[in-house]
Design an enzyme around this catalytic site. Structure first.
Site, PDB file in Angstrom:
ATOM      1  N   GLU A  23      -6.187 -10.468  -7.494  1.00 21.66           N
ATOM      2  CA  GLU A  23      -7.520  -9.859  -7.553  1.00 21.66           C
ATOM      3  C   GLU A  23      -7.714  -9.211  -8.919  1.00 21.66           C
ATOM      4  OE1 GLU A  23      -8.354  -8.247  -2.976  1.00 21.66           O
ATOM      5  OE2 GLU A  23      -8.027  -6.815  -4.590  1.00 21.66           O
ATOM      6  N   HIS A  56      -0.395   6.086  -1.574  1.00 24.81           N
ATOM      7  CA  HIS A  56      -1.055   5.320  -0.510  1.00 24.81           C
ATOM      8  C   HIS A  56      -1.088   6.035   0.835  1.00 24.81           C
ATOM      9  CE1 HIS A  56      -1.363   2.311  -3.498  1.00 24.81           C
ATOM     10  NE2 HIS A  56      -0.072   2.086  -3.552  1.00 24.81           N
ATOM     11  N   ARG A 115      -7.786  -0.861  14.138  1.00 23.71           N
ATOM     12  CA  ARG A 115      -7.338   0.182  15.071  1.00 23.71           C
ATOM     13  C   ARG A 115      -8.243   1.413  14.923  1.00 23.71           C
ATOM     14  NH1 ARG A 115      -4.326   0.744  10.379  1.00 23.71           N
ATOM     15  NH2 ARG A 115      -4.540   2.841   9.528  1.00 23.71           N
ATOM     16  N   LYS A 149      -4.280 -11.074   4.797  1.00 25.39           N
ATOM     17  CA  LYS A 149      -5.310 -10.627   3.846  1.00 25.39           C
ATOM     18  C   LYS A 149      -6.009 -11.785   3.139  1.00 25.39           C
ATOM     19  CE  LYS A 149      -3.964  -6.670   5.206  1.00 25.39           C
ATOM     20  NZ  LYS A 149      -4.685  -6.026   6.305  1.00 25.39           N
TER      21      LYS A 149
HETATM   22  C1  MV4 Z   1      -6.741  -2.347  -5.570  1.00 22.86           C
HETATM   23  C2  MV4 Z   1      -6.925  -1.399  -6.586  1.00 22.86           C
HETATM   24  C3  MV4 Z   1      -7.605  -1.810  -7.709  1.00 22.86           C
HETATM   25  N1  MV4 Z   1      -8.051  -3.081  -7.813  1.00 22.86           N
HETATM   26  N2  MV4 Z   1      -7.214  -3.597  -5.711  1.00 22.86           N
HETATM   27  C4  MV4 Z   1      -4.006   0.375  -2.757  1.00 22.86           C
HETATM   28  C5  MV4 Z   1      -3.829   0.335  -1.278  1.00 22.86           C
HETATM   29  C6  MV4 Z   1      -4.421  -0.941  -0.825  1.00 22.86           C
HETATM   30  N3  MV4 Z   1      -5.244  -0.676   0.327  1.00 22.86           N
HETATM   31  C7  MV4 Z   1      -5.185  -1.485  -1.984  1.00 22.86           C
HETATM   32  N4  MV4 Z   1      -4.984  -0.590  -3.082  1.00 22.86           N
HETATM   33  C8  MV4 Z   1      -5.615  -0.794  -4.253  1.00 22.86           C
HETATM   34  N5  MV4 Z   1      -6.115  -2.036  -4.440  1.00 22.86           N
HETATM   35  C9  MV4 Z   1      -7.845  -3.935  -6.809  1.00 22.86           C
HETATM   36  N6  MV4 Z   1      -8.294  -5.198  -6.929  1.00 22.86           N
HETATM   37  C10 MV4 Z   1      -6.436  -0.111  -6.419  1.00 22.86           C
HETATM   38  C11 MV4 Z   1      -5.765   0.191  -5.246  1.00 22.86           C
HETATM   39  C12 MV4 Z   1      -5.282   1.544  -5.142  1.00 22.86           C
HETATM   40  C13 MV4 Z   1      -5.803   2.418  -4.199  1.00 22.86           C
HETATM   41  C14 MV4 Z   1      -6.779   2.028  -3.301  1.00 22.86           C
HETATM   42  C15 MV4 Z   1      -7.290   2.898  -2.386  1.00 22.86           C
HETATM   43  C16 MV4 Z   1      -6.821   4.204  -2.361  1.00 22.86           C
HETATM   44  C17 MV4 Z   1      -5.850   4.630  -3.210  1.00 22.86           C
HETATM   45  C18 MV4 Z   1      -5.320   3.743  -4.150  1.00 22.86           C
HETATM   46  C19 MV4 Z   1      -4.335   4.176  -5.031  1.00 22.86           C
HETATM   47  C20 MV4 Z   1      -3.821   3.296  -5.931  1.00 22.86           C
HETATM   48  C21 MV4 Z   1      -4.286   1.975  -5.990  1.00 22.86           C
END
Ligand code: MV4
Length: 489
Positions: free
Chosen positions: A186, A221, A278, A102
């Site tokens: 981040e 998630h 994918r 990442k």
């Molecule tokens: C984040 C975020 C807020 N700010 N990054 C969760 C899964 C991963 N793909 C990244 N995720 C997140 N990253 C920053 N900088 C909040 C989440 C997140 C989230 C993202 C997408 C869908 C559902 C989520 C549920 C909780 C937190």
């Protein structure tokens, strides 16, 4: 099943592999050939690269489609296929490893001019660096594992006192989960939407996007519901994000289908989050609104054919929604509910697609993901698609195992979902109200469900008998025994 269906339409023969737990699985019956590859735990079957290559060679397969799970994002496996002269249906190992790490992915996006969440450009090490960076970004921040993704190994930091402990915890978690303790920081986006863009590239450097999927309805998630178009995107923003998604894919010479995930904040700022290299579980909603078979495109690209479509050929038509049906108990903390499926009646009719593999008499194994089916509906409008989804969920009857169907119904009925007013916190924010009217339906309705399911069951039973494999070695390549446990009421 999904992949073999496209193969059949294209006149391509397919070879399935299966573990001990999957002897009676639908994909084994549907395939032209099926090979046993080992015990039920995936580490002893579906994750054994050499075994799978061996089957490909023995059966004379030209290509391997890695599906959505298991080895589908494993660059080492893609490399091994190349070395053995077998086509891996997916991007190059280089594209996979760049996006799999990442920190490297973020750096690559910055170079390509794609907006990323404000944060570190390199892996963090010294204390002073860290504090200075956090001061610049501003609290709250989120610590993520470079080898992670999909929410694994994340830590939220709300005040400075938590910072060093959070980094230490994230590092040790990352080391034991991925064997790599690199982490990055981040800015925390407080109530984002998860919106992802489908991209498609070929071996000649052409990349197009197939618009977005709104995936904000998630639980721990895990996606629960996806829809397209997103209720919050404008045509202008879609165009802009689509261009960013294409630039992201081009920067790694992406071949085949892939997904660029974005976080979108309340002010509609968008930030690259990660790329999935994918075909994704939720791909059918895109297929429905753009009218393209994504598996077919993957196979064409892997075969060295140039893209058949130009960006201006792509139109979103109407609205599609997918509900993921899990064999789990919403009333018991979503505990997995494997076991014998007694009856199953799947919804049918206008605008309905089900992608599943479960039949009456099938025993859902304990070893794999509890998702058993996907229900996809389409209508000309979002309102129409929601009504159709409610109708289809009403028709969906499964007995024997617990399922998430009534939980999905309560989301469809929720005023905030109906208004398109939700973000990634939707399920947590409305947890109690989502359970308010989900008592089991009354006796009359329950009886009707059993009767319709039984009629369907008798019908399926006849077909099952026809489909049962021969008793003796009539067929040398289907190396499974007689299907047991089909008749139990
Ligand atoms: C984040 C975020 C807020 N700010 N990054 C969760 C899964 C991963 N793909 C990244 N995720 C997140 N990253 C920053 N900088 C909040 C989440 C997140 C989230 C993202 C997408 C869908 C559902 C989520 C549920 C909780 C937190």
């Amino acid at each position: 099943m999904r992949i073999m269906r496209s193969c059949r339409e294209m006149g391509i023969r397919s070879v399935a592999v299966y573990s001990e737990a999957d002897r009676a699985s639908m994909h084994v019956r549907y395939a032209d050939e099926a090979y046993f590859i080992g015990p039920s735990p995936s580490s002893e079957s579906y994750l054994r690269m050499e075994k799978i290559i061996e089957v490909a060679k023995e059966s004379g397969a030209d290509a391997i489609h890695p599906g959505y799970g298991f080895l589908s994002e494993n660059a080492e496996f893609a490399k091994l296929c190349g070395k053995e002269g077998i086509i891996f249906i997916g991007p190059s190992p280089h594209a996979m490893s760049t996006m799999g790490d990442k920190i490297t992915a973020r750096q690559t996006m910055i170079n390509a001019g794609v907006p990323v969440v404000p944060g570190t450009k390199k892996k963090i090490n010294k204390q002073e660096d860290t504090r200075k960076i956090v001061e610049e970004i501003g609290l709250p921040v989120i610590i993520k594992a470079s080898a992670g993704g999909g929410g694994k190994g994340m830590r939220l930091v709300e005040n400075e006192a938590q910072l060093m402990d959070a980094i230490k915890a994230a590092k040790s978690e990352a080391l034991s989960a991925f064997g790599d303790d690199s982490v990055y920081i981040e800015k925390y986006i407080s109530s984002p939407h998860h919106i992802e863009f489908q991209v498609l590239g070929d071996k000649f450097g052409n990349v197009i996007h197939l618009c977005e999927r709104e995936c904000s309805v998630q639980r721990r998630h895990q996606k629960v519901i996806e829809e397209t178009p997103s209720p919050i995107l404008t045509a202008k923003l879609r165009d802009e994000m689509g261009k960013a998604a294409c630039a992201a894919a081009k920067s790694v010479n992406y071949e085949g289908v892939g997904t660029i995930e974005f976080l979108v904040d309340d002010d509609l700022n968008y930030y690259f989050l990660e790329m999935n290299t994918r075909l994704q579980v939720e791909h059918p909603i895109t297929e429905r609104v753009v009218g393209i078979d994504l598996v077919k495109e993957q196979i064409r690209v892997a075969n060295g054919e140039p893209l058949y479509y130009k960006q201006e050929d792509i139109r979103q038509m109407g609205h599609a929604i997918e509900c993921r049906i899990y064999a789990e108990d919403p009333d018991n903390n979503f505990m997995p509910s494997p076991g014998l499926v007694r009856h199953i009646t799947e919804p049918r009719g206008l605008g309905v697609r089900t992608d599943g593999y479960v039949y009456a008499g099938y025993e859902i194994p304990i070893y794999y993901d509890p998702m058993i089916s996907k229900l996809i509906v389409w209508a000309r409008t979002r309102e129409g698609a929601i009504s159709r989804m409610k109708r289809a969920l009403y028709e969906y009857k499964i007995t024997g195992v617990k399922t998430s169907i009534k939980f999905l119904e309560s989301i469809m009925k929720h005023p905030n979902f109906e208004a398109g007013n939700y973000n990634t916190h939707f399920i947590d924010d409305h947890f109690t109200s989502l359970f308010k009217d989900t008592q089991p339906c009354d006796n009359e309705c329950q009886d009707l469900a059993i009767i319709t399911a039984f009629v369907d069951y008798m019908d399926k039973l006849e077909k099952l008998t026809e489909m049962a494999p021969p008793t003796q070695n009539g067929s040398h390549w289907k190396k499974y025994g007689r299907i047991k446990n089909v008749v139990r009421i």
